[in-house]
Design an enzyme around this catalytic site. Structure first.
Site, PDB file in Angstrom:
ATOM      1  N   ARG A  15      -2.554 -17.196  -8.161  1.00 58.61           N
ATOM      2  CA  ARG A  15      -2.273 -17.511  -6.763  1.00 58.61           C
ATOM      3  C   ARG A  15      -1.640 -16.342  -6.012  1.00 58.61           C
ATOM      4  O   ARG A  15      -1.377 -16.457  -4.820  1.00 58.61           O
ATOM      5  CB  ARG A  15      -1.368 -18.736  -6.668  1.00 58.61           C
ATOM      6  CG  ARG A  15      -2.100 -20.036  -7.016  1.00 58.61           C
ATOM      7  CD  ARG A  15      -1.264 -21.245  -6.742  1.00 58.61           C
ATOM      8  NE  ARG A  15      -2.028 -22.474  -6.908  1.00 58.61           N
ATOM      9  CZ  ARG A  15      -1.516 -23.690  -6.785  1.00 58.61           C
ATOM     10  NH1 ARG A  15      -0.233 -23.837  -6.499  1.00 58.61           N
ATOM     11  NH2 ARG A  15      -2.270 -24.754  -6.946  1.00 58.61           N
ATOM     12  N   ARG A  43       0.079 -38.965  -7.723  1.00 55.97           N
ATOM     13  CA  ARG A  43       0.900 -37.827  -8.101  1.00 55.97           C
ATOM     14  C   ARG A  43       2.122 -37.734  -7.202  1.00 55.97           C
ATOM     15  O   ARG A  43       2.058 -38.017  -6.003  1.00 55.97           O
ATOM     16  CB  ARG A  43       0.091 -36.527  -8.017  1.00 55.97           C
ATOM     17  CG  ARG A  43      -0.744 -36.276  -9.232  1.00 55.97           C
ATOM     18  CD  ARG A  43      -1.613 -35.061  -9.163  1.00 55.97           C
ATOM     19  NE  ARG A  43      -1.041 -33.928  -8.444  1.00 55.97           N
ATOM     20  CZ  ARG A  43      -1.659 -32.753  -8.337  1.00 55.97           C
ATOM     21  NH1 ARG A  43      -2.836 -32.584  -8.895  1.00 55.97           N
ATOM     22  NH2 ARG A  43      -1.110 -31.766  -7.673  1.00 55.97           N
ATOM     23  N   ARG A  48      -5.786 -39.738  -3.179  1.00 56.13           N
ATOM     24  CA  ARG A  48      -6.081 -39.363  -4.561  1.00 56.13           C
ATOM     25  C   ARG A  48      -5.301 -40.226  -5.554  1.00 56.13           C
ATOM     26  O   ARG A  48      -4.131 -40.511  -5.372  1.00 56.13           O
ATOM     27  CB  ARG A  48      -5.726 -37.883  -4.783  1.00 56.13           C
ATOM     28  CG  ARG A  48      -5.959 -37.406  -6.209  1.00 56.13           C
ATOM     29  CD  ARG A  48      -5.960 -35.895  -6.317  1.00 56.13           C
ATOM     30  NE  ARG A  48      -4.680 -35.290  -5.973  1.00 56.13           N
ATOM     31  CZ  ARG A  48      -4.460 -33.975  -6.010  1.00 56.13           C
ATOM     32  NH1 ARG A  48      -5.448 -33.155  -6.335  1.00 56.13           N
ATOM     33  NH2 ARG A  48      -3.271 -33.490  -5.695  1.00 56.13           N
ATOM     34  N   ARG A  69       2.603 -27.174   0.801  1.00 56.80           N
ATOM     35  CA  ARG A  69       1.702 -26.527  -0.150  1.00 56.80           C
ATOM     36  C   ARG A  69       0.580 -25.794   0.569  1.00 56.80           C
ATOM     37  O   ARG A  69       0.188 -24.683   0.162  1.00 56.80           O
ATOM     38  CB  ARG A  69       1.127 -27.569  -1.113  1.00 56.80           C
ATOM     39  CG  ARG A  69       2.159 -28.113  -2.100  1.00 56.80           C
ATOM     40  CD  ARG A  69       1.722 -29.424  -2.715  1.00 56.80           C
ATOM     41  NE  ARG A  69       0.544 -29.301  -3.552  1.00 56.80           N
ATOM     42  CZ  ARG A  69      -0.213 -30.337  -3.903  1.00 56.80           C
ATOM     43  NH1 ARG A  69       0.058 -31.558  -3.457  1.00 56.80           N
ATOM     44  NH2 ARG A  69      -1.256 -30.155  -4.678  1.00 56.80           N
ATOM     45  N   LYS A  81     -10.904 -28.325  -6.892  1.00 54.97           N
ATOM     46  CA  LYS A  81     -10.936 -27.386  -8.013  1.00 54.97           C
ATOM     47  C   LYS A  81     -10.916 -28.116  -9.362  1.00 54.97           C
ATOM     48  O   LYS A  81     -11.682 -27.783 -10.268  1.00 54.97           O
ATOM     49  CB  LYS A  81      -9.741 -26.429  -7.945  1.00 54.97           C
ATOM     50  CG  LYS A  81      -9.689 -25.563  -6.695  1.00 54.97           C
ATOM     51  CD  LYS A  81      -8.591 -24.517  -6.779  1.00 54.97           C
ATOM     52  CE  LYS A  81      -7.199 -25.102  -6.975  1.00 54.97           C
ATOM     53  NZ  LYS A  81      -6.765 -25.928  -5.840  1.00 54.97           N
TER      54      LYS A  81
END
Length: 219
Positions: A88, A156, A127, A167, A13
């Site tokens: 969400r 992160r 990532r 998540r 996203k």
């Protein structure tokens, strides 16, 4: 044009939001980035309430709506907004409609990223992010520092397997209703399926542009 991006963590996203923002000159509003900014400021009134983000849990609708509404106001007269990570829940979707309606605007497009879980895990665990420009990279690209900002890329805090799985679970449980909400609305709803880890962001972007063009929303 106001665009909502739906999809689990790691679905692309943020990357697609950046590409679309550049192509159509839109503002990008990422709740994840907004939350991280607040979490770096212990004096912020929402600092304590946002600590649950570090546990992989979703923030309450009331707090999220307040953060987003404040951000929308600060964007002023943007040509349009890309909403990354919001809404969400159905309550958040309803709140967004009210915010936009107050400005005589609405959600025009919903992009729903359906990415296989093994692809998501591979993306998230590899990532790396530029702390300055927020550009996202992957270890397969072999970058140690951002080629633009010349600062070291970071991992992160929530990109570990335990938090990632939480998540995923929370996303699937709490956002199913959002998809139904927008499918029943009059916006353009576009499904994007990615089940190959080698699919590039550029290929996904071209798929998005093709789908928008079919609806007369892009050239």
């Amino acid at each position: 044009m106001n665009i909502v991006l739906l999809g689990p963590p790691g679905s692309g996203k943020g990357t697609q939001g950046q590409l679309l923002a550049e192509r159509f000159d839109l503002a990008q509003l990422s709740t994840g980035d907004l939350f991280r900014q607040i979490l770096q400021d212990p004096d912020h009134p929402l600092y304590d309430e946002l600590q649950i983000v570090k546990q992989g849990k979703l923030v309450s609708d009331e707090v999220v709506n307040a953060v987003v509404e404040d951000a929308i106001k600060k964007l002023g007269n943007a040509k349009g907004i890309i909403f990354d990570g919001f809404p969400r829940t159905v309550a958040q979707a309803q709140a967004l409609d009210k915010m936009l309606n107050s400005m005589n605007k609405r959600v025009d497009v919903v992009l729903d990223f359906n990415v296989a879980q093994d692809v998501l895990l591979q993306r998230l665990l590899g990532r790396r992010v530029c702390p300055d420009c927020k550009r996202v990279f992957h270890i397969k690209q072999r970058y140690v520092e951002c080629p633009d900002c010349k600062v070291q890329l970071v991992t992160r805090e929530d990109d570990n397997e335990e938090v990632i799985m939480k998540r995923f679970k929370e996303y699937n449980e709490k956002t199913a209703g959002v998809k139904e909400y927008y499918l029943d609305s009059d916006c353009a709803y576009i499904n994007l399926t990615v089940d190959d880890a080698d699919t590039t962001p550029e290929e996904v972007h071209q798929q998005i542009i093709s789908e928008l063009a079919k609806r007369g929303l892009a050239q």
